[in-house]
Design a protein around this motif. Structure first.
Motif: not given
Length: 558
Positions: A96-120, A124-126
């Motif tokens: 509800a707070s991150n509805t814009g396309v820019d927010d999702i583009r930032e998320l997509r950029e984040n997806i490319r990087y490997l997790p810091n220390r976890s398996r995955y 979670i998008i509510d």
């Protein structure tokens, strides 16, 4: 230490804690154990049923330091961080707070990087349905070709607002509303752990207020504790929540079923005195009768009814006293009352009249008995000889039995004089002729009594001081009538209008009185003939019926 509300303090921490969502827990547990873990999950359902909690539990199961397991330890750094909502590799995003396309583009950029220390790396998008169309389009690419280290968990209360292109790429889990019994049971466990003194009846009221939402029920319990403290009183809970006492509802149902209008009205009076909402009372009453219908048609109604304790037992006992047809009629009328209360200027009166009507409804007839009666009637009628009507003029028709004047019809009044030297219809013909050209004048003449018709004299009598006599005494109207009568009889006519004293017996009847007398005599003879008909007697005998009205269907009957 700051106070932690019950809904957060007792939030489910593993799959076994998800009350009422066993179908979701089992499927996710099996998927984790078998290693068949999808890259995108969609959790749908009403508010407060465990969607976000299940997302966190799944995230802990996937990233637990103890290894991939459907039973995360809950104590490792990864589990504790996720529980606190602070996991470095688990990002919780409010749709509800991150509805814009820019927010999702930032998320997509984040997806490319490997997790810091976890398996995955888990996203979670509510309330994901709040994303814009462009944001969904931007997210679609990541769902089509996700990296192996990324998992998506979406939660929503409105899955119909999510594009089909997104839905088709997710494993969907529909969370159900939690039954009243399960909510009340969980509230009892929490109350005991919190060392609260509260009755099962009060917990039932709190659970019912939650309407299938565990979170809402826990929030209500928090409110009750703030009001009453650690020792909760039943009346205090009912007053706080503004809910109708179940005993009062049962009294109202019993009043309707026992056809006690006074008791039903007394229930409405008590509701009004307590200041409770009439629509809420009607809604609760409707739910009671719905429950009785379900008890009638379902052998084990427990799963379909949100009832606890002795409530189901009481409802079954009441249902046994009524037929299914009567209960269905009551439900229909209550639904109509519920809608009428919305716009009524007199809601209390509307509810009172509705309950009086419910309490005075005639019991419905058993269909099987009616069918049996009809079949019996058909057999009796088929064995009776048909009475053929005499249709040819040559056939001698039997004479109608003579009825003594004293019992058959009232004494006849003197016949109106007829001018034999004029038209054969005389007075009646003149009235019919006038009605064609002057309907109002003809109607006035029909109520007049013909005292004399001997051209050139036409004398008509009316009640003294009546409206009609004043009309015909006007010169213009009387002259018009003389002109019409002269044209009809072909001779000069002089009109006389005479007053008749009330109760005068010598005056002949008017045309209206003659017609009514004939109609009355006709209806009497018609009723006598109908009452003597063998088919009607058979119907009365079988159904124990009474004749209220005889309606002629043969206009030629005389």
């Amino acid at each position: 230490m700051a106070y932690l509300v019950l809904a957060r303090k007792w939030r489910p921490q593993n799959f076994t804690d998800l009350i009422g969502q066993e179908h979701v827990s089992q499927t996710l547990s099996n998927a984790i154990r078998s290693g068949r873990i999808h890259h995108a999950f969609l959790f749908t359902g009403a508010r407060g049923v465990g969607k976000t909690s299940a997302a966190r539990i799944l995230a802990k199961a996937l990233n637990c330091d103890e290894g991939l397991s459907d039973q995360p330890c809950g104590t490792c750094s990864s589990c504790t961080e996720i529980t606190a909502g602070q996991g470095l590799d688990v990002l919780e995003i409010d749709g509800a707070s991150n509805t814009g396309v820019d927010d999702i583009r930032e998320l997509r950029e984040n997806i490319r990087y490997l997790p810091n220390r976890s398996r995955y790396k888990i996203f979670i998008i509510d309330e994901v349905h709040m994303l814009s169309t462009n944001a969904f389009n931007a997210l679609l690419k990541s769902l089509e070709e996700p990296p192996d280290h990324a998992k998506f968990i979406f939660a929503t209360t409105a899955p119909h607002r999510i594009p089909i292109t997104i839905l088709s790429r997710c494993q969907r889990f529909d969370f159900r509303k939690i039954s009243l019994a399960r909510v009340a049971g969980r509230l009892r466990e929490i109350s005991d752990a919190e060392k609260l003194t509260i009755s099962d009846r009060s917990l039932s009221l709190v659970a019912r207020q939650g309407e299938g939402s565990m979170r809402d029920a826990l929030s209500t319990l928090d409110q009750v504790i703030a009001f009453s403290g650690d020792e909760v009183d039943d009346e205090a809970v009912q007053t706080l929540l503004g809910m109708v006492d179940r005993r009062l509802l049962l009294d109202t149902v019993e009043a309707v079923m026992q056809r006690d209008s006074r008791r039903a009205l007394d229930a409405v009076r008590r509701i009004d005195q307590l200041g409770l909402a009439l629509r809420q009372f009607t809604q609760d009453l409707l739910e009671m009768f719905r429950g009785m219908v379900i008890c009638k048609v379902v052998e084990e109604p427990t799963e379909m009814l949100d009832l606890v304790g002795d409530e189901l037992k009481d409802l079954k006992a009441l249902a046994e006293e009524a037929s299914l047809e009567d209960l269905q009629r009551i439900v229909t009328l209550l639904m109509k009352t519920q809608s009428e209360l919305v716009h009524s200027n007199y809601p209390l009166l509307t509810l009172e009249m509705s309950l009086v009507r419910l309490a005075t409804l005639a019991p419905s007839q058993d269909i099987s008995k009616l069918i049996s009666h009809i079949e019996s009637l058909e057999k009796r009628l088929s064995s009776m000889p048909l009475q053929k009507a005499q249709s040819t003029p040559q056939a001698s028709a039997p004479e109608r039995p003579h009825h003594p004047p004293a019992a058959a019809s009232p004494p006849k009044k003197p016949e109106a004089p007829v001018a034999t030297s004029t038209d054969s219809k005389g007075w009646q013909g003149l009235v019919e002729q006038v009605k064609q050209s002057r309907p109002m004048l003809g109607s006035v003449m029909e109520h007049g009594r013909l005292l004399k018709l001997e051209p050139p004299i036409l004398e008509i009598g009316y009640a003294k001081d009546s409206f009609m006599i004043s009309q015909l005494q006007e010169q213009e109207i009387s002259q018009d009538l003389e002109t019409l009568a002269t044209e009809y009889f072909g001779k000069p006519i002089k009109l006389r209008i005479s007053p008749i004293e009330a109760g005068e017996q010598d005056a002949p009847p008017s045309l209206v009185e003659t017609r009514e007398a004939k109609e009355t005599d006709r209806m009497r003879r018609l009723r006598d003939d109908a009452m003597e008909h063998p088919a009607l007697k058979a119907v009365q005998d079988i159904f124990d019926g009474k004749i209220k009205k005889v309606i002629p269907i043969d206009k030629g009957f005389v």
